[in-house]
Design a protein around this motif. Structure first.
Motif, PDB file in Angstrom:
ATOM      1  N   TRP A  31       0.813  -1.207   0.000  1.00  0.00           N
ATOM      2  CA  TRP A  31       0.000   0.000   0.000  1.00  0.00           C
ATOM      3  C   TRP A  31       0.853   1.266   0.000  1.00  0.00           C
ATOM      4  CZ3 TRP A  31      -1.278  -3.990   3.600  1.00  0.00           C
ATOM      5  CH2 TRP A  31      -2.395  -4.766   3.224  1.00  0.00           C
ATOM      6  N   PHE A  33       1.241   3.790   1.652  1.00  0.00           N
ATOM      7  CA  PHE A  33       0.986   4.306   2.988  1.00  0.00           C
ATOM      8  C   PHE A  33       2.083   3.765   3.904  1.00  0.00           C
ATOM      9  CE2 PHE A  33      -0.974   4.661   7.140  1.00  0.00           C
ATOM     10  CZ  PHE A  33      -1.691   5.850   7.051  1.00  0.00           C
ATOM     11  N   LEU A 207      -5.432   5.158   4.959  1.00  0.00           N
ATOM     12  CA  LEU A 207      -5.542   3.706   4.821  1.00  0.00           C
ATOM     13  C   LEU A 207      -6.945   3.329   5.272  1.00  0.00           C
ATOM     14  CD1 LEU A 207      -3.630   1.377   3.968  1.00  0.00           C
ATOM     15  CD2 LEU A 207      -3.263   0.927   6.397  1.00  0.00           C
ATOM     16  N   ALA A 217      -5.225   2.040   0.128  1.00  0.00           N
ATOM     17  CA  ALA A 217      -4.745   3.391   0.441  1.00  0.00           C
ATOM     18  C   ALA A 217      -5.292   4.354  -0.604  1.00  0.00           C
ATOM     19  CB  ALA A 217      -3.224   3.428   0.456  1.00  0.00           C
TER      20      ALA A 217
END
Length: 285
Positions: A31, A33, A207, A217
């Motif tokens: 992700w 993030f 998220l 994300a």
């Protein structure tokens, strides 16, 4: 000659699909993030995390962005800057901090508060509304993420409205319209509003736990918080949840403020549906 051409075609096919395999490689954090979200928590503190599903998906080699990652309650064993060790009844699991939501140790709640917790006579993360605050550290709540009867006159509601008591240290009070773990959100994507729950936010990224307990994300600019203290009344036209999205053209037929549920009907068709206050809003217009 035919075998040679067949070999060339196989090599080309592998070349074409290899980027797909590299995208699905779940050895790396998939992700956009940061894993190393800063969390305030101590050893022994109760947290919510997909502590069973995440390690299992990694072990099986499943693409994490498509994995079902259900959040359950567990406790902290050792806090780390990027990953934290969780203790689940003696089984130790290492989890990325971004997939851990700490719950306050000594939270108190009052009637009407919305809290983040888990289904304590079942399992799994839940938002809930306080219906009895005679014991502020052990409030009685009605869960907002469980199935609720569509008929506001259903005899089953009498028992449900009594609520269930939460254990001390097992919940956190949510603030309305705040970027806070547990907040309900809508994500603008491909001309639709997807529904989800905020796990964490960091800078211009969020998220989100979405439909089917899958995580993604998003850019914060594409995300809206769904307030749970909107003044929604009978006759209002609202957006309401439909499968994994929010759809317009619903009309409110009844409001149950005590249990945090709103009854709606699609304009011109359909039957009455029960929605929690996280599933109905006017702010997406």
């Amino acid at each position: 000659m035919m075998n040679y051409l067949r070999s060339i075609l196989c090599l080309l096919a592998l070349t074409m699909v290899s980027p797909i395999f590299s995208q699905d490689n779940n050895d790396a954090w998939p992700w956009d993030f940061p894993q190393s979200v800063k969390l305030k928590m101590d050893a022994g503190q109760v947290v919510l995390s997909p502590y069973t599903y995440y390690p299992s998906s990694v072990e099986k080699g499943e693409p994490l962005r498509q994995a079902v990652l259900i959040f359950y309650d567990t406790t902290v064993k050792e806090v780390g800057e990027e990953k934290t060790i969780l203790n689940n009844y003696g089984k130790v699991v290492e989890m990325p901090n971004a997939l851990i939501i700490p719950l306050p140790k000594k939270a108190k709640a009052k009637k009407g508060d919305v809290v983040l917790t888990w289904w304590q006579s079942g399992s799994g993360l839940q938002r809930a509304i306080v219906v009895d605050d005679s014991k502020p550290q052990e409030p009685k709540v009605c869960y907002l993420d469980l199935t609720w009867p569509d008929n506001p006159e259903s005899p089953k509601l009498e028992e449900k409205r009594k609520g269930e008591s939460l254990k001390p240290g097992s919940f956190g009070v949510l603030k309305d319209n705040q970027w806070q773990s547990g907040a309900q959100v809508a994500i603008r994507k491909d001309n639709e509003w997807l529904k989800g729950m905020l796990i964490h936010e960091d800078g211009d990224k969020v998220l989100v736990l979405g439909f089917g307990s899958k995580i993604e994300a998003y850019d914060k600019a594409d995300v809206r918080i769904i307030p749970f203290k909107e003044k929604i009344k009978v006759g209002d036209k609202v957006w309401a949840s439909w499968v994994n999205t929010y759809r317009p053209d619903y009309v409110v037929t009844e409001v149950d403020n005590l249990t945090g549920h709103v009854y709606v009907k699609r304009e011109g068709r359909g039957s009455i549906e029960s929605k929690s206050i996280t599933e109905v809003t006017k702010v997406l217009e």
